[in-house]
Scaffold this active site. Structure first.
Site, PDB file in Angstrom:
ATOM      1  N   ASP A 259      37.711  39.130  43.470  1.00 28.80           N
ATOM      2  CA  ASP A 259      37.223  37.762  43.444  1.00 28.80           C
ATOM      3  C   ASP A 259      35.948  37.795  42.588  1.00 28.80           C
ATOM      4  OD1 ASP A 259      37.228  35.158  45.969  1.00 28.80           O
ATOM      5  OD2 ASP A 259      36.733  35.113  43.840  1.00 28.80           O
TER       6      ASP A 259
HETATM    7  C1  GLC Z   1      36.007  31.836  43.719  1.00 34.54           C
HETATM    8  C2  GLC Z   1      37.155  31.859  44.676  1.00 34.54           C
HETATM    9  C3  GLC Z   1      38.465  32.246  44.035  1.00 34.54           C
HETATM   10  C4  GLC Z   1      38.488  31.748  42.604  1.00 34.54           C
HETATM   11  C5  GLC Z   1      37.430  32.521  41.848  1.00 34.54           C
HETATM   12  C6  GLC Z   1      37.313  32.058  40.390  1.00 34.54           C
HETATM   13  O1  GLC Z   1      34.821  32.224  44.328  1.00 34.54           O
HETATM   14  O2  GLC Z   1      37.003  32.572  45.893  1.00 34.54           O
HETATM   15  O3  GLC Z   1      39.521  31.666  44.814  1.00 34.54           O
HETATM   16  O4  GLC Z   1      39.769  31.970  42.021  1.00 34.54           O
HETATM   17  O5  GLC Z   1      36.149  32.436  42.451  1.00 34.54           O
HETATM   18  O6  GLC Z   1      36.811  30.760  40.342  1.00 34.54           O
END
Ligand code: GLC
Length: 733
Positions: A259
């Site tokens: 993430d």
């Molecule tokens: C965020 C989310 C994830 C997302 C990523 C990119 O914090 O947890 O679901 O795809 O960052 O935006």
């Protein structure tokens, strides 16, 4: 015996060969081996971290394209600056806002989920993206979870089957998915460091099963490691989750990305199974190259990460840069899919005869959510839409020339101080005055109308990534407004525009009609109007339990949520290592309810919900009869008759729950093991067959650390809701 062993070996080898032959990720292994041999360490490491905010590098020397990623699970996010979160402000990137996760789940249809994934893939391709960062599929453990609306269900089989449909739909269009967030990412509070303390059985049976299904049944090509910890180890460096279970046990052959900002070490992440650090390269850039040079990380580990990425790269055809973004993202074909999902997701909870609307001349439409668009918001899951039909617009479309609509906003969201700012001193006083005025206008609109459509619920600021709600009470004094409206007009249909449970203790007795219509996407207003006017019968079923009160839900009842931060790390670590101050912070999430998540808790503990998991009414009465069940080899075949005793064609979601009364282990009263959405013409009867793999009755044996399928009696219940199962039979396993 020898023959049996030979046969089993042949089956195993054959199975493995079949998997190799059919998995699109395994069609270039020899070529990838040669490429890796030709690469320098720098070229390899260059692939293992973010290039831009939403891309990771290919191999320029060999003409191998970068990997382009796209948020979010229910719409392709607008284009951003390459190295920041700032949108570019284009127009061609206006996308279709598909109904959010719990709305898709309310269709209880893997077939609809397939179309959903296909629609998302079509729009991702138009934007030149290789991998959609979705489906978001964590189990909905908490009614207040900030992303409960993004996720699918409280049940692993329902979540898993929908994720399989979404994955197949997208990947059949040559667009990779990324199952997120692996794993046990159940809350937003302290999401960056919360540590899931969870039994092995709950982890396996409830929280991992949807991911296992999407990997094994749909060959998902991507998985996103969650921000949190499981059993004390960050997911992005969790060898057990990423290597032992995901790759070795389930046979996952794709790539694992972190993430965003969820990587916390170099050696731990690389050896723990993470393929790509997103975004940036704090840990898996030069630091990783150094770790290889020093011998701390074997080159084989680097090569395995490169292989995983190239498997996806070779399976997904890159979109040429001069083709991407040459058409507007949202297309009639995908808008039509959004409508279909929305129209099948709406849940009718109560109907004292006001619905469908017939022969109404004056309709009062009251509520901020009647005109509020829900596409943007929710951080990564926001969608900049080409258009979004609000409930009011949908009703205007459907009632044009048939009824007069009086609209009144009725209430407005309370003013919120932005980050680090203070509200002006008189802000709340001014708010109270505005609310008083809005209330008066609402009562005037309601008075004398044939029916009041109250369009309330939450919005994408209330339910959002990054924070959990502290209550499920309807915000912005809606309960008080509803009581006041009921004084002037008792003919109220309440529409809850929300993605997660809300407290219905005030609404339910007041409203003569009660509908959950979700954050239902670009065509949500038209879908709602078509259900309210009877053009289509409502057919959605709740994908989660609606509790009478929040305190009835398991984690609240056991007092294990919300948690308080422990320690917060020592000052030195916080100051010196501020990049990873998360690592110094501590909080444990005790999953004390174990496998008793959602309806498993309410049914087993005899806690009556407001509305049960799987509940949803139709405009026609359905009748279930003639249940038969038999064990055929590895499946339980369940057949029954389903009759539509009404005047219009309608869908019903038939559900099969199974109990194991002789089980040697603790089990819920019963568990969902099969379901099917069935369209039945007015007055017709259709024979329904639902095949349930015996392995779906498995439970995790915590002593053997393995799955067991117990012998003995299986009681089979069939009906239209977890609390309405008119048919019952049993089989012996
Ligand atoms: C965020 C989310 C994830 C997302 C990523 C990119 O914090 O947890 O679901 O795809 O960052 O935006």
């Amino acid at each position: 015996m020898r023959k049996t062993i030979f046969l089993l070996a042949a089956l195993f080898i054959g199975g493995a060969a079949y998997a190799q032959q059919t998995n699109p990720l395994l069609q270039h292994e020899a070529e990838i081996t040669e490429i890796i041999k030709s690469m320098t360490l720098e070229e390899k490491v260059n692939m293992l971290h973010g290039k831009n905010m939403f891309s990771s590098a290919g191999i320029e020397r060999l003409g191998i394209a970068d990997m382009e990623y796209a948020d979010g699970p229910f719409g392709i996010r607008e284009e951003m600056e390459p190295h920041s979160w700032a949108p570019l402000g284009w127009e061609t990137d206006r996308a279709t806002f598909f109904p959010t996760g719990s709305a898709l789940a309310a269709t209880w249809s893997p077939e609809i989920a397939y179309e959903y994934g296909k629609g998302m893939a079509i729009e991702a391709k138009l934007r030149g993206k290789d991998m959609i960062l979705g489906p978001a599929m964590n189990i909905q453990r908490l009614p207040t979870g900030g992303r409960t609306y993004e996720y699918l269900s409280e049940d692993p089989i329902l979540s898993g089957e929908l994720a399989v449909g979404y994955t197949l739909g997208s990947q059949d269009m040559n667009e990779a998915v990324c199952l997120k967030h692996f794993a046990v990412n159940s809350q937003e509070n302290m999401r960056g460091f919360i540590n899931a303390q969870i039994s092995e059985r709950a982890l396996r049976e409830i929280y991992l099963t949807p991911f296992e299904m999407a990997v094994k049944k749909a060959n998902a090509m991507g998985v996103m490691a969650a921000y949190n910890k499981v059993w004390g180890t960050w997911c992005s460096e969790n060898f057990l989750l990423q290597n032992t279970i995901l790759r070795n046990e389930w046979g996952f052959k794709g790539l694992i990305i972190s993430d965003w900002g969820g990587t916390h070490s170099t050696i731990g992440a690389a050896v723990g199974g993470l393929d790509v650090e997103m975004p940036g390269h704090t840990y898996m850039g030069e630091a990783l190259a150094d770790s290889v040079r020093s011998g701390a990380v074997p080159m084989e580990v680097i090569d395995s990460h490169v292989r995983n990425i190239l498997r996806v790269r070779f399976a997904i055809t890159p979109v040429p840069k001069d083709v991407a973004n040459t058409k507007v993202t949202s297309q009639p074909e995908t808008q039509a899919i959004a409508y279909k999902v929305a129209s099948k997701s709406i849940v009718l909870l109560k109907n004292d005869g006001l619905l469908p609307l017939k022969n109404v001349k004056t309709v009062a439409v009251i509520g901020d959510n009647a005109t509020r668009t829900m596409g943007l918001g929710g951080v990564g899951a926001g969608v900049k839409t080409l258009y979004e039909v609000t409930p009011l617009e949908g009703l205007q479309n459907a009632l044009k020339g048939k009824a007069k609509i009086r609209y009144a906003r009725g209430y407005e969201p309370a003013p919120q101080a932005r980050w680090g700012q203070q509200l002006p001193a008189n802000a709340m006083e001014e708010y109270a005055k505005r609310m008083e005025k809005l209330k008066k206008e609402a009562l005037k609109a309601a008075k004398g109308a044939d029916v009041v459509l109250f369009i309330g619920g939450d919005n994408r600021e209330v339910e959002t990534e990054g924070s959990d709600r502290t209550t499920i009470q309807l915000p912005f004094q809606q309960d008080e407004l509803l009581k006041a409206i009921a004084e002037v007009n008792p003919n109220i249909v309440a529409v809850m525009v929300a993605g997660a449970p809300v407290d219905l203790r005030t609404v339910n007795p007041i409203a003569k009609g009660l509908v959950y219509s979700w954050f239902n996407g670009t065509e949500g207003g038209n879908a709602l109007a078509d259900v309210l006017t009877g053009k289509i019968s409502p057919s959605g079923k709740l994908p989660f339990t609606l509790p009478v009160k929040l305190e009835d839900s398991p984690a609240y009842a056991l007092g294990v949520y919300p948690q308080t931060e422990q320690g917060g790390g020592d000052v030195f670590v916080n100051l010196v290592n501020n990049r990873d101050r998360q690592a110094a912070r501590r909080a444990d999430a005790e999953y004390s309810e174990g496998i008793f998540v959602g309806y498993r808790w309410y049914t087993t503990k005899n806690v009556k919900p407001m509305y049960a998991f799987g509940y949803g009414l139709s405009y026609v009465p359905f009748q279930y009869a003639n249940l038969n069940a038999s064990v055929e080899d590895e499946t339980i075949e369940v057949t029954f008759d389903l009759s539509n005793r009404g005047q219009q064609e309608a869908d019903e979601v038939a559900q099969v729950y199974i109990a194991r009364p002789d089980s040697k282990v603790e089990r819920p009263k019963y568990e969902l093991k099969g379901f099917k959405r069935v369209a039945v013409q007015a007055g017709q009867t259709t024979k329904v067959t639902i095949s349930i793999p015996k392995e779906q009755l498995r439970h995790w044996n915590e002593f053997q650390h393995a799955w067991n399928v117990e012998k003995g009696k299986a009681v089979i219940y069939v009906g239209g809701s977890s609390d309405n199962l008119p048919l019952q039979t049993s089989v012996e396993l």
